[in-house]
Design an enzyme around this catalytic site. Sequence first.
Site, PDB file in Angstrom:
ATOM      1  N   ASN A  47     111.795  32.287  36.780  1.00 32.99           N
ATOM      2  CA  ASN A  47     110.846  32.968  35.884  1.00 32.99           C
ATOM      3  C   ASN A  47     110.392  34.294  36.478  1.00 32.99           C
ATOM      4  O   ASN A  47     110.311  35.316  35.784  1.00 32.99           O
ATOM      5  CB  ASN A  47     109.618  32.090  35.643  1.00 32.99           C
ATOM      6  CG  ASN A  47     109.901  30.902  34.747  1.00 32.99           C
ATOM      7  OD1 ASN A  47     110.937  30.827  34.105  1.00 32.99           O
ATOM      8  ND2 ASN A  47     108.978  29.953  34.705  1.00 32.99           N
ATOM      9  N   ARG A 385     120.708  32.530  21.352  1.00 32.54           N
ATOM     10  CA  ARG A 385     121.193  32.087  22.668  1.00 32.54           C
ATOM     11  C   ARG A 385     122.082  30.862  22.477  1.00 32.54           C
ATOM     12  O   ARG A 385     121.726  29.949  21.739  1.00 32.54           O
ATOM     13  CB  ARG A 385     120.034  31.732  23.601  1.00 32.54           C
ATOM     14  CG  ARG A 385     119.086  32.880  23.892  1.00 32.54           C
ATOM     15  CD  ARG A 385     118.121  32.520  25.025  1.00 32.54           C
ATOM     16  NE  ARG A 385     117.030  33.456  25.118  1.00 32.54           N
ATOM     17  CZ  ARG A 385     117.095  34.651  25.706  1.00 32.54           C
ATOM     18  NH1 ARG A 385     118.244  35.036  26.234  1.00 32.54           N
ATOM     19  NH2 ARG A 385     116.046  35.451  25.751  1.00 32.54           N
ATOM     20  N   ARG A 415     118.010  38.822  25.471  1.00 34.65           N
ATOM     21  CA  ARG A 415     117.813  39.189  26.876  1.00 34.65           C
ATOM     22  C   ARG A 415     118.574  38.276  27.836  1.00 34.65           C
ATOM     23  O   ARG A 415     118.434  37.062  27.812  1.00 34.65           O
ATOM     24  CB  ARG A 415     116.326  39.134  27.208  1.00 34.65           C
ATOM     25  CG  ARG A 415     115.974  39.616  28.593  1.00 34.65           C
ATOM     26  CD  ARG A 415     115.745  41.101  28.644  1.00 34.65           C
ATOM     27  NE  ARG A 415     114.585  41.456  27.845  1.00 34.65           N
ATOM     28  CZ  ARG A 415     114.268  42.713  27.547  1.00 34.65           C
ATOM     29  NH1 ARG A 415     115.027  43.703  27.950  1.00 34.65           N
ATOM     30  NH2 ARG A 415     113.197  42.971  26.823  1.00 34.65           N
ATOM     31  N   HIS A 445     115.613  37.163  15.551  1.00 36.67           N
ATOM     32  CA  HIS A 445     115.183  36.027  16.361  1.00 36.67           C
ATOM     33  C   HIS A 445     115.035  34.769  15.528  1.00 36.67           C
ATOM     34  O   HIS A 445     114.690  33.703  16.040  1.00 36.67           O
ATOM     35  CB  HIS A 445     113.845  36.381  17.056  1.00 36.67           C
ATOM     36  CG  HIS A 445     113.398  35.410  18.088  1.00 36.67           C
ATOM     37  ND1 HIS A 445     112.282  34.599  17.927  1.00 36.67           N
ATOM     38  CD2 HIS A 445     113.912  35.098  19.302  1.00 36.67           C
ATOM     39  CE1 HIS A 445     112.126  33.859  19.001  1.00 36.67           C
ATOM     40  NE2 HIS A 445     113.094  34.132  19.848  1.00 36.67           N
ATOM     41  N   TYR A 478     114.102  21.836  25.992  1.00 39.40           N
ATOM     42  CA  TYR A 478     113.142  22.588  25.182  1.00 39.40           C
ATOM     43  C   TYR A 478     112.693  21.712  24.026  1.00 39.40           C
ATOM     44  O   TYR A 478     113.521  21.121  23.335  1.00 39.40           O
ATOM     45  CB  TYR A 478     113.775  23.857  24.594  1.00 39.40           C
ATOM     46  CG  TYR A 478     113.993  25.004  25.544  1.00 39.40           C
ATOM     47  CD1 TYR A 478     114.228  24.804  26.894  1.00 39.40           C
ATOM     48  CD2 TYR A 478     113.991  26.314  25.073  1.00 39.40           C
ATOM     49  CE1 TYR A 478     114.444  25.863  27.752  1.00 39.40           C
ATOM     50  CE2 TYR A 478     114.212  27.385  25.929  1.00 39.40           C
ATOM     51  CZ  TYR A 478     114.443  27.154  27.271  1.00 39.40           C
ATOM     52  OH  TYR A 478     114.675  28.195  28.122  1.00 39.40           O
ATOM     53  N   ARG A 574     101.624  27.554  25.265  1.00 36.65           N
ATOM     54  CA  ARG A 574     102.300  27.199  26.507  1.00 36.65           C
ATOM     55  C   ARG A 574     102.290  28.326  27.531  1.00 36.65           C
ATOM     56  O   ARG A 574     102.062  28.116  28.708  1.00 36.65           O
ATOM     57  CB  ARG A 574     103.746  26.804  26.208  1.00 36.65           C
ATOM     58  CG  ARG A 574     104.521  26.324  27.421  1.00 36.65           C
ATOM     59  CD  ARG A 574     105.558  27.334  27.893  1.00 36.65           C
ATOM     60  NE  ARG A 574     106.512  27.628  26.833  1.00 36.65           N
ATOM     61  CZ  ARG A 574     107.372  28.631  26.875  1.00 36.65           C
ATOM     62  NH1 ARG A 574     107.386  29.440  27.925  1.00 36.65           N
ATOM     63  NH2 ARG A 574     108.206  28.866  25.883  1.00 36.65           N
ATOM     64  N   HIS A 602     108.290  24.533  23.254  1.00 37.83           N
ATOM     65  CA  HIS A 602     108.897  25.716  22.635  1.00 37.83           C
ATOM     66  C   HIS A 602     108.681  25.799  21.124  1.00 37.83           C
ATOM     67  O   HIS A 602     108.874  26.849  20.521  1.00 37.83           O
ATOM     68  CB  HIS A 602     110.400  25.725  22.952  1.00 37.83           C
ATOM     69  CG  HIS A 602     111.086  27.021  22.678  1.00 37.83           C
ATOM     70  ND1 HIS A 602     111.926  27.211  21.594  1.00 37.83           N
ATOM     71  CD2 HIS A 602     111.062  28.201  23.342  1.00 37.83           C
ATOM     72  CE1 HIS A 602     112.393  28.453  21.620  1.00 37.83           C
ATOM     73  NE2 HIS A 602     111.890  29.080  22.655  1.00 37.83           N
TER      74      HIS A 602
END
Length: 702
Positions: A47, A385, A415, A445, A478, A574, A602
């Site tokens: 992270n 992703r 990213r 997204h 997730y 979160r 998530h």
Amino acid sequence: MNKNLDYKYIDREKSWLAFNARVLQEASDENVPLLDRLRFLGIFSNNLDEFFRVRFAAIRRLSLSGISGEKVLMGISANQLVKDITEIVIEQQTESLRILKIIEDKLQAQNILIIDESQITSEQENFIKDFFIQKVSPALVTIILNDLAEFPVLKDTLGYLAVKLVMKPEPKVLGVVKPKKEIRYAVIEIPKSINRFVVLPSEDEKQYVILIDDVIRHNLSSLFNIFDYESISAHMIKITRDAQLDIDSDMSKSMLEKIATSVKDRRIGEPVRFVYDQSIGKDTLKFFLTNMGIDASDSIIPGGRYHNRRDFMDFPNLGRFDLLYEPKIPLPVEGLSLDGSILNKIAKKDYLINAPYQSFSYIIKFLREAALDPHVTAIKITLYRLAKNSQVISSLINAAKNGKKVTVQIELQARFDEASNISYAEQMQTEGIELIFGIKGLKVHSKICLVERIQNGKLVRYGIISTGNFNEATAKVYTDVTLFTSHQQILKDVSKIFEFFNVNYRVHRYKHLIVSPHYTRSKINKLIEREISNAENGKTAFIKLKLNSLTDVQLIDKLYDASNAGVIIQLQIRGICSLIPGVKGMSSNIEAISIVDNYLEHARIYIFGNDNDPEVFISSADFMTRNVDGRVEVTCPIYDERIKNELIDIFNIGWKGNVKSRLHSDKLDNKYRIRGKNPVFRAQQEMYNYYLNRLDVLTEKL
């Protein structure tokens, strides 16, 4: 609003660092199994790497831009924020080293020893030597630095050993002053192609692990045997580079070419962080800092012997499953069998999947059935992703080979997944899949999928709307909710979104979905205003939001207004939370918690009281300016009463959590929720039990 307050918001960067501190808390928690504590240390490190590559890099750019007095957002200058972040990170790094030492000691008590090159036994010597010759040495990149015309570019995804060789002096000649000892420097790239942790043969019922760094250190003499040196040392260094993509404006290039070029340019991005083993010699440190062009404006952080501790996420389990969380088998969804037609089931009613508590396999089943169904004519999907060897991609290729028209909007600017997505895009293009590469100025997204089927001569749609990526790997860790629906009006809106991808100068109107960047802000404002009106008129008024991040100042102000009007607001955030809860005259009716546990929270769920007739939504969007105004996001209303109640249950189970729940506050101190006399309630465990109990009830009915 309390006008005596000096500030109304928490800086987002500091709030993010507080989130990562919660991850570090899991690594220090003695109730977490030992090997999982190592995994949390790895997550903390990973992270932090991403934070420096993106957020810190952006602040540093601003601080160097000549407008250092400019306020970033929350009343802090860029220059000051760079300093504050560096101080916080150094403190966190120190804490992480302390935690690692505790974990290593506890592992030793379990007969698991992480050793270095000074602790190798004679029995291990031959194994390590052979392992080095056969596996490590062929993969090494070793560069002698002194005589190079140009210093090599060190990659920000790798660790390096900075090597110092003190050469033996030439023999003294009569009458000549003894020459100064020559110093040579070298750098060794620690290979990523080999697992960083080498499991050594067990001895006396003890298990031994050595890091590949120390395998290399142990074999320095064979690596540098052509040099006549009197001493040699090697210390680890690590560099983090600015990972912002600078997209070429050349209109003659395709988006695929532009992103590919920009990703390659990352390797020479400006350094933003340099981490080093604090036992390194001052002369060696100075040599590397000078030659790499790193100065005081960069974040220079002393650390321990090992960096890239993200690799601890892949620490070998050594067969010690007693030192890991017990794996939870994903549960089936009641009434939705993986046998038979999933489309026929969805035609009758909507279904919700809550992964990883329930199986992600239903999504793959949906795509594979659509690929083979002779009545299906088209599949459309957004991808952000993807997993390695993605089953989603193979299903879409299968559909194209079966003559379906497959349209994929793949986000090339996801990213750190850019290279992977480019590779998948090229693969799909080869198979005849129609690709859409996004919209200028907007990331896509949203997580939507549309299947078009001809039934009795008519077009009928089936679809998926999710809070998470179509990624079977992350679906194991997730928490995300996914709606399967054949609601034709909702899916007509989904179809309009795909039309917008192709013709994006035309703004569609949607009857059911809330779509960013055009409608999310105004719709959320209206929903909050309705709760304010209900509160002012003595009606039941509440807002419950489950988000990853809350940073948009305008939406925060709206929530403050709602609190002052008497609306009860519960927030499960979160990650970043720039809102300050529980302040008299500003946010006294707002509570905010964060759950950090074995799974990464998530899902985004919005619940608005509506005078005891709640409106419930699932969404891909957090309450961040980029999600509301700068991306294509989809928020979907839930009309099915069963699913609506299930989502309310999901929120309430999380809200009752009193084990892994921390309180958001302006102190950023991550205090745990006080349990008092209440029994232990671990939200993620109780969520699994919730679905297990539903299956038990179903079995009893049958």
